[in-house]
Design a protein around this motif. Structure first.
Motif, PDB file in Angstrom:
ATOM      1  N   THR A  83      -0.504 -28.755  15.099  1.00  0.00           N
ATOM      2  CA  THR A  83       0.822 -28.388  14.614  1.00  0.00           C
ATOM      3  C   THR A  83       1.169 -29.169  13.357  1.00  0.00           C
ATOM      4  O   THR A  83       0.636 -30.240  13.096  1.00  0.00           O
ATOM      5  N   LYS A  88       5.766 -26.439  14.100  1.00  0.00           N
ATOM      6  CA  LYS A  88       5.162 -25.156  13.720  1.00  0.00           C
ATOM      7  C   LYS A  88       3.653 -25.234  13.887  1.00  0.00           C
ATOM      8  O   LYS A  88       3.036 -26.230  13.567  1.00  0.00           O
ATOM      9  N   LEU A  89       3.085 -24.150  14.386  1.00  0.00           N
ATOM     10  CA  LEU A  89       1.642 -24.102  14.626  1.00  0.00           C
ATOM     11  C   LEU A  89       0.881 -23.745  13.359  1.00  0.00           C
ATOM     12  O   LEU A  89       1.370 -22.989  12.519  1.00  0.00           O
ATOM     13  N   GLY A  91      -1.601 -21.469  12.486  1.00  0.00           N
ATOM     14  CA  GLY A  91      -2.169 -20.277  13.102  1.00  0.00           C
ATOM     15  C   GLY A  91      -1.279 -19.809  14.237  1.00  0.00           C
ATOM     16  O   GLY A  91      -0.090 -20.093  14.273  1.00  0.00           O
ATOM     17  N   SER A  92      -1.866 -19.091  15.185  1.00  0.00           N
ATOM     18  CA  SER A  92      -1.109 -18.586  16.323  1.00  0.00           C
ATOM     19  C   SER A  92      -2.027 -18.426  17.520  1.00  0.00           C
ATOM     20  O   SER A  92      -3.242 -18.561  17.409  1.00  0.00           O
ATOM     21  N   SER A  94      -3.271 -15.834  20.356  1.00  0.00           N
ATOM     22  CA  SER A  94      -3.329 -14.404  20.645  1.00  0.00           C
ATOM     23  C   SER A  94      -3.672 -14.169  22.116  1.00  0.00           C
ATOM     24  O   SER A  94      -3.967 -15.094  22.867  1.00  0.00           O
ATOM     25  N   ASN A 119       3.814  -9.967  19.827  1.00  0.00           N
ATOM     26  CA  ASN A 119       3.486 -10.802  18.673  1.00  0.00           C
ATOM     27  C   ASN A 119       2.765 -12.047  19.174  1.00  0.00           C
ATOM     28  O   ASN A 119       3.098 -12.560  20.249  1.00  0.00           O
ATOM     29  N   PRO A 120       1.808 -12.576  18.419  1.00  0.00           N
ATOM     30  CA  PRO A 120       1.142 -13.810  18.845  1.00  0.00           C
ATOM     31  C   PRO A 120       2.152 -14.963  18.962  1.00  0.00           C
ATOM     32  O   PRO A 120       3.180 -14.971  18.295  1.00  0.00           O
ATOM     33  N   ILE A 121       1.846 -15.917  19.831  1.00  0.00           N
ATOM     34  CA  ILE A 121       2.723 -17.074  20.040  1.00  0.00           C
ATOM     35  C   ILE A 121       2.569 -18.012  18.849  1.00  0.00           C
ATOM     36  O   ILE A 121       1.468 -18.427  18.521  1.00  0.00           O
ATOM     37  N   LYS A 122       3.702 -18.369  18.214  1.00  0.00           N
ATOM     38  CA  LYS A 122       3.659 -19.196  17.009  1.00  0.00           C
ATOM     39  C   LYS A 122       4.513 -20.452  17.141  1.00  0.00           C
ATOM     40  O   LYS A 122       4.854 -21.060  16.136  1.00  0.00           O
TER      41      LYS A 122
END
Length: 148
Positions: A83, A88-89, A91-92, A94, A119-122
């Motif tokens: 992070t 904030k990550l 990437g994400s 999936s 939506n991907p987890i962010k």
């Protein structure tokens, strides 16, 4: 002539349906191409037994899906990702990564296509991910995302 359809026939009916067709159409098309059977008392009885068996299997699959959904409520999958500032990550996460983590951590074979992740987890935190187990049953898997 009454005919029991063995397969879906366009503009006539679905598999397992009893339809009334002309004798020539039945003899020359339906019976010749093995798309149906003549509706004799034996064939009608076989159809009833087959439908009862299919209903029993469908009920068993539904019960298994409900039990699996209950088991999913008790478990969680933990993923670690790098992070930046503010949580904030980079990437994400999936559905493919969630399915792999469930296989490694919980030994659960979950198809990534059944995970309903719009939506991907962010973000770091806990997310409940719906899983389509059966057309009538949707389970939820708790996914915890932590900083690496």
């Amino acid at each position: 002539m009454k005919v029991i359809l063995l397969e879906d026939v366009k503009s006539l009916g679905k598999k397992g349906q009893l339809v009334d067709v002309s004798d020539g159409y039945a003899r020359n098309f339906i019976l010749a191409k093995k798309l149906g059977l003549e509706a004799t008392s034996k064939n009608m009885n076989d159809l009833k037994l087959q439908k009862a068996h299919e209903d029993k299997l469908a009920a068993e699959r539904l019960a298994e899906a409900k039990a699996f959904a209950e088991d999913l409520k008790k478990v969680e999958v933990t993923l670690s990702i790098k992070t930046g500032e503010g949580g904030k990550l980079f990437g994400s996460i999936s559905s493919k990564e969630i399915a792999q983590a469930a296989k490694e951590q919980l030994n659960l074979d979950i198809d990534k296509k059944k995970l309903v992740l719009p939506n991907p987890i962010k973000a770091v935190g806990t997310t409940l991910v719906p899983i389509k187990l059966h057309p009538q049953v949707t389970g939820e898997l708790k996914v915890v995302v932590r900083e690496a």
